[in-house]
Motif scaffolding. Structure first.
Motif, short mmCIF file in Angstrom:
data_model
loop_
_atom_site.label_atom_id
_atom_site.label_comp_id
_atom_site.label_asym_id
_atom_site.label_seq_id
_atom_site.Cartn_x
_atom_site.Cartn_y
_atom_site.Cartn_z
N ARG A 111 0.60 -1.05 -0.61
CA ARG A 111 -0.54 -0.15 -0.37
C ARG A 111 0.33 1.49 0.44
O ARG A 111 0.52 2.30 -0.82
CB ARG A 111 -0.93 -0.12 0.98
CG ARG A 111 -1.97 -0.83 1.56
CD ARG A 111 -2.65 -1.13 2.52
NE ARG A 111 -3.80 -1.94 2.33
CZ ARG A 111 -4.62 -1.99 2.09
NH1 ARG A 111 -5.12 -1.45 0.76
NH2 ARG A 111 -5.88 -3.34 2.26
N LYS A 112 1.82 1.40 0.97
CA LYS A 112 2.70 2.32 1.10
C LYS A 112 3.57 2.67 -0.12
O LYS A 112 3.28 3.70 -1.29
CB LYS A 112 3.33 1.95 1.76
CG LYS A 112 4.76 3.49 2.81
CD LYS A 112 6.21 2.64 3.07
CE LYS A 112 7.10 4.16 3.17
NZ LYS A 112 8.13 3.35 3.79
N TYR A 113 4.17 2.12 -1.03
CA TYR A 113 4.26 2.30 -2.54
C TYR A 113 3.65 2.16 -3.72
O TYR A 113 3.91 2.36 -4.61
CB TYR A 113 5.71 1.49 -2.20
CG TYR A 113 6.80 1.68 -2.01
CD1 TYR A 113 7.76 2.41 -2.23
CD2 TYR A 113 6.85 0.98 -0.45
CE1 TYR A 113 8.78 2.57 -0.92
CE2 TYR A 113 8.19 1.12 0.73
CZ TYR A 113 8.51 2.11 -0.03
OH TYR A 113 9.59 2.53 1.03
N GLY A 114 1.89 1.50 -3.22
CA GLY A 114 1.98 1.94 -4.43
C GLY A 114 1.66 1.00 -5.62
O GLY A 114 1.07 0.47 -6.80
N LEU A 115 1.54 -0.40 -4.55
CA LEU A 115 1.55 -1.92 -6.02
C LEU A 115 1.00 -2.33 -5.72
O LEU A 115 0.09 -3.14 -4.97
CB LEU A 115 2.96 -3.06 -5.71
CG LEU A 115 4.29 -1.98 -5.12
CD1 LEU A 115 5.33 -2.86 -4.63
CD2 LEU A 115 4.98 -1.24 -6.45
N GLU A 116 0.54 -2.71 -7.04
CA GLU A 116 -1.07 -3.43 -7.93
C GLU A 116 -0.88 -4.48 -8.19
O GLU A 116 -1.53 -5.74 -8.30
CB GLU A 116 -1.68 -2.85 -8.85
CG GLU A 116 -1.72 -1.32 -9.22
CD GLU A 116 -3.17 -0.68 -7.91
OE1 GLU A 116 -4.29 -2.54 -8.07
OE2 GLU A 116 -3.31 0.21 -7.38
N ILE A 117 0.48 -5.22 -8.85
CA ILE A 117 1.53 -5.97 -9.12
C ILE A 117 2.50 -6.10 -8.28
O ILE A 117 3.61 -5.20 -8.78
CB ILE A 117 1.49 -6.76 -9.96
CG1 ILE A 117 -0.04 -6.37 -10.79
CG2 ILE A 117 1.94 -8.10 -10.45
CD1 ILE A 117 0.24 -6.87 -12.24
N SER A 118 2.79 -7.72 -7.33
CA SER A 118 3.94 -7.80 -6.97
C SER A 118 4.85 -8.61 -6.37
O SER A 118 3.71 -9.90 -6.51
CB SER A 118 3.66 -6.77 -5.47
OG SER A 118 2.81 -6.72 -4.18
#
Length: 392
Positions: free
Chosen positions: A232-239
């Motif tokens: 959430r902090k880094y705005g990752l949609e796919i990780s």
């Protein structure tokens, strides 16, 4: 009888003529009166509320109507005065999901979930909590200890879903958590085969993030809740979590870095990345332990090919589902895992031409990668060709 006969016989001819004319005029007058007033339809009859209250409408049959019909009116429901007008009704709502156009919109539930319900009591009291995340493992019973260790890293905020490729399910009840998990069993299938058939976006829509993981991952340095915070902090949609740098690495992008929480790009071998923002130098994670946001998964699910079950090639195409991909796809270094490279699913193959089972599986993986690349390229070319031809 004698008197009546004599009276009729004694009538004069002119009196009989008057009677005939009078009868004819009466018939014509009645016919004209009938034309002057609208017909009284039974369907327009206004029933009193006392009569309606004694009628129990158990079932109403809706007949098919054309989508273009402008006279379709929902059947009145309720106790107000307007509900007493019973008319012939047809429903067609084009905005409903396909196949549900004939249903009143208020009853349509296009989405579902994987929440467990009781067989007794009130439905409203079934769910004491609703998990916000979903984690799936594709498993064989031989890897039960590894999966038990992995599940311990996921809190009660996660629904646990196991896809069993070896058909063994009841044995897992030795673990207390297994009794609350969801088990799906089909022999010799891959996680992408399961995902395409059991993780439709409208089924997993309650979950903010979906983990689709292999069974051979070491999780000693991983905590799912902390992982979600960083995503959430880094705005990752796919990780994906970073991989232990000293064991079984294929790509530099997924290698864990010890000096940061998350990274989104890397440097690869010379010539591998013509653009620093495309795979495998950016916008790239592997398919062994991907994590998708709800919105990203909706796109990825549609991308998965029904007949290509190993998923090779997906990792290079995931960037098509988020924008900008080099900002929304990344590797979480602070929560990392170890890929143990156990060829358990490979051993589910069959030996052909004297080859070991896992070799046949690996050959199929490579073939699927090639097929997927050709399909995607052809689909994009066809799309842009069609766009260009219509814009001229």
């Amino acid at each position: 009888m004698g008197i009546f006969t004599r009276s009729v016989a004694s009538r004069k001819p002119n009196e009989s003529m008057k009677l005939i004319v009078t009868t004819f005029v009466g018939v014509v007058f009645g016919f004209l009166i009938g034309l002057a007033f609208p017909a009284l339809y039974l369907s327009k009859f206004n029933l009193s509320s006392s009569v309606l209250s004694s009628i129990d409408f158990k079932y109403t049959e809706y007949t098919k109507s054309s989508p273009s019909s402008s006279a379709d009116v929902p059947l009145p429901v309720g106790n107000d005065s307007s509900s007493t007008n019973v008319t012939s009704n047809k429903i067609w709502v084009p905005s409903n999901p396909r196949g549900a156009e004939r249903l009143p919109p208020g009853i349509v539930r296009p989405e579902s979930d994987l929440f467990l319900h009781k067989l007794w009591g009130k439905p409203s009291e079934d769910l004491t909590s609703m998990p916000r995340y979903l984690v799936t493992f594709t498993v064989g019973y031989d890897q039960r200890k590894n999966i038990d260790a992995a599940v311990s890293k996921f809190s009660g905020n996660f629904t646990i879903l196991l896809f069993h490729y070896d058909g063994r399910t009841t044995e897992w009840d030795e673990f207390e958590w297994s009794k609350q998990a969801i088990h799906v069993s089909v022999h010799r299938q891959t996680k992408w085969w399961y995902a395409k058939r059991f993780l439709h976006p409208d089924i997993v829509v309650p979950y903010d993030y979906i983990f689709i993981w292999d069974e051979d991952l070491g999780v000693e340095h991983f905590n799912a809740e902390e992982y979600i915070k960083l995503v959430r902090k880094y705005g990752l949609e796919i990780s994906q979590p970073g991989l232990e740098p000293n064991k079984g690495l294929t790509w530099q992008m997924t290698k864990r870095r010890g000096d940061r929480e998350v990274h989104k790009e890397t440097e690869e071998k010379p010539g591998w990345c013509n653009d620093p923002h495309v795979p495998p130098c950016a916008a790239f994670v592997e398919i062994m332990a991907p994590v998708f946001s709800r919105d990203a998964w909706r796109c990825v699910w549609h991308m998965i090919q029904n007949d290509l079950v190993h998923g090779w090639g997906l990792d290079f195409a995931l960037r098509k589902c988020v924008e900008p991909a080099h900002e929304k796809i990344g590797v979480v270094d602070a929560q990392w895992i170890v890929h143990q490279s156990v060829p358990s699913l490979g051993n589910q193959g069959e030996s052909q031409d004297g080859k070991a089972p896992w070799k046949g599986v690996r050959e199929r993986c490579r073939k699927e990668w090639s097929i997927f690349q050709m399909r995607f390229s052809a689909a994009e070319k066809a799309y842009f060709k069609a766009i260009n031809s219509t814009s001229r």
